[in-house]
Design a protein around this motif. Structure first.
Motif: not given
Length: 155
Positions: A40-48
């Protein structure tokens, strides 16, 4: 989405069979949450991050209003939102199943105000590390949170 029930239904029955179910389910949850927080810390987008923030703030509001039942419901939503941020649907579905089973099986844990205060503090640290895209710190904080959670479940 149609594959999620294919995966989770058999796993639900498997987890319910056998001895020491809660301990085994918590072990699986730890593995999933460990990977989930790092990814999550690596791949989270702004929407996430927006979705995670919405859930995090709702949990904070429930806690501030002393609506602890709702706060605990947001606890599950918070962890599932982190799993969504990982962008790994298998982790998400397995975590969803394990969380449902923990709720179904466990009659202990997270019942004192001290536990609730600790959960709030731990969630804040996890949230901040994911928003900062700090996968190393996110992972370390999640591990400490899960260790504390196991103690709250009296394991």
């Amino acid at each position: 989405s149609s594959s999620s029930s294919f995966l989770t239904a058999p796993l639900s029955w498997t987890f319910l069979l056998g001895e020491h179910n809660l301990e085994h389910i918590l072990t699986v949850r730890e593995m999933l949450e460990d990977a989930s927080s790092r990814l999550a810390a690596t791949y989270a987008t702004e929407a996430d991050i927006e979705n995670l923030t919405k859930i995090f703030n709702a949990a904070k509001d429930a806690f501030s209003a002393s609506n602890f039942q709702q706060f605990l419901e947001y606890d599950i939503d918070f962890h599932l939102a982190i799993a969504k941020c990982s962008h790994n649907p298998i982790i998400y579905n397995l975590l969803l199943t394990s969380r449902k089973l923990i709720t179904h099986i466990s009659k202990s844990g997270m019942v004192t105000i001290e536990d609730l205060i600790a959960i709030d503090r731990e969630h804040t640290a996890i949230y901040e590390s994911i928003v900062a895209h700090d996968s190393v710190n996110s992972n370390a904080i999640m591990r400490r949170h899960l260790e504390s959670s196991a103690r709250r479940y009296h394991l």
